[in-house]
Design a protein around this motif. Structure first.
Motif, PDB file in Angstrom:
ATOM      1  N   HIS A 107       7.738  20.330  -6.903  1.00  0.00           N
ATOM      2  CA  HIS A 107       7.436  19.240  -5.966  1.00  0.00           C
ATOM      3  C   HIS A 107       6.932  19.844  -4.649  1.00  0.00           C
ATOM      4  O   HIS A 107       7.265  19.355  -3.578  1.00  0.00           O
ATOM      5  CB  HIS A 107       8.698  18.409  -5.778  1.00  0.00           C
ATOM      6  CG  HIS A 107       8.495  17.024  -5.248  1.00  0.00           C
ATOM      7  ND1 HIS A 107       7.520  16.164  -5.691  1.00  0.00           N
ATOM      8  CD2 HIS A 107       9.167  16.341  -4.284  1.00  0.00           C
ATOM      9  CE1 HIS A 107       7.607  15.020  -5.032  1.00  0.00           C
ATOM     10  NE2 HIS A 107       8.579  15.115  -4.162  1.00  0.00           N
TER      11      HIS A 107
ATOM     12  N   HIS B  47       7.533  20.006   0.389  1.00  0.00           N
ATOM     13  CA  HIS B  47       7.207  18.577   0.342  1.00  0.00           C
ATOM     14  C   HIS B  47       5.918  18.278   1.100  1.00  0.00           C
ATOM     15  O   HIS B  47       5.814  17.288   1.829  1.00  0.00           O
ATOM     16  CB  HIS B  47       8.368  17.730   0.868  1.00  0.00           C
ATOM     17  CG  HIS B  47       8.440  16.374   0.228  1.00  0.00           C
ATOM     18  ND1 HIS B  47       7.955  15.235   0.832  1.00  0.00           N
ATOM     19  CD2 HIS B  47       8.922  15.990  -0.976  1.00  0.00           C
ATOM     20  CE1 HIS B  47       8.164  14.212   0.027  1.00  0.00           C
ATOM     21  NE2 HIS B  47       8.732  14.627  -1.084  1.00  0.00           N
TER      22      HIS B  47
ATOM     23  N   ARG C 105       4.956  17.274  -9.700  1.00  0.00           N
ATOM     24  CA  ARG C 105       4.878  15.896  -9.198  1.00  0.00           C
ATOM     25  C   ARG C 105       4.507  15.966  -7.729  1.00  0.00           C
ATOM     26  O   ARG C 105       5.226  16.574  -6.923  1.00  0.00           O
ATOM     27  CB  ARG C 105       6.212  15.158  -9.349  1.00  0.00           C
ATOM     28  CG  ARG C 105       6.122  13.710  -8.840  1.00  0.00           C
ATOM     29  CD  ARG C 105       7.293  12.867  -9.269  1.00  0.00           C
ATOM     30  NE  ARG C 105       8.511  13.138  -8.513  1.00  0.00           N
ATOM     31  CZ  ARG C 105       8.797  12.588  -7.323  1.00  0.00           C
ATOM     32  NH1 ARG C 105       7.951  11.753  -6.761  1.00  0.00           N
ATOM     33  NH2 ARG C 105       9.925  12.872  -6.723  1.00  0.00           N
TER      34      ARG C 105
ATOM     35  N   PRO D 220       4.264  15.194  -3.884  1.00  0.00           N
ATOM     36  CA  PRO D 220       5.030  14.409  -2.914  1.00  0.00           C
ATOM     37  C   PRO D 220       4.313  13.102  -2.574  1.00  0.00           C
ATOM     38  O   PRO D 220       3.093  13.091  -2.405  1.00  0.00           O
ATOM     39  CB  PRO D 220       5.120  15.345  -1.705  1.00  0.00           C
ATOM     40  CG  PRO D 220       5.095  16.702  -2.301  1.00  0.00           C
ATOM     41  CD  PRO D 220       4.119  16.582  -3.457  1.00  0.00           C
TER      42      PRO D 220
HETATM   43 ZN   LIG Z   1       9.274  13.751  -2.805  1.00  0.00          ZN
END
Ligand SMILES: [Zn+2]
Length: 146
Positions: free
Chosen positions: A26, A30, A59, A61
């Motif tokens: 991730h 972030h 994935r 942010p």
């Molecule tokens: Zn997040």
């Protein structure tokens, strides 16, 4: 998982893996896709990958990245995973009951449900996550590792 959190709390990364979960990337801190240059964004994800070793499971942010970042990451064999149920557990204007109702309303076979482990959501998460897991199991859902 955010890379800098894994550096700060390596025992949690190990515990998550020990319990049979798969860890996703991730970014390192972030970083938002629209708040950064493309190279900076991708190198930030790579920096996290060196720590997390997710197999390039990513994935973004906020669910945002630029079309160029997206294309470059696909070209570099990243697996970009989004979600279809956003619980909004981080939103201070919604209750734990509302989050639970939201999950019940929108979950369907194959859903990826996004909960957050941030300070904004942890109070609700402690209440709602056990109930949600129980409810999903009672509905016949199974949990699978990506
Ligand atoms: Zn997040």
């Amino acid at each position: 998982m955010v890379g800098e959190n894994a550096v700060r709390y390596p025992h949690l990364l190990a515990e998550v893996r020990k319990r049979g979960h798969r860890v996703g990337n991730h970014t390192y801190n972030h970083l938002g896709g629209f708040q950064s240059f493309d190279r900076q964004y991708i190198s930030n994800a790579q920096k996290a990958e060196e720590i997390l070793k997710t197999g390039k499971l990513f994935r973004p942010p906020h669910g945002w990245m630029s079309p160029l970042q997206y294309r470059r990451m696909l070209r570099d064999s990243w697996n970009i995973v989004m979600w279809d149920v956003l619980t909004r557990d981080y939103n201070h204007t919604v209750s734990a009951a509302w989050v639970f109702a939201n999950v019940r309303k929108y979950t369907r076979p194959g859903s990826i449900i996004t909960f957050h482990d941030s300070l904004k959501s942890i109070g609700k998460l402690r209440i709602i996550l056990p109930d949600t897991i129980t409810w999903l199991k009672n509905q016949g859902y199974e949990f699978k590792v990506l």
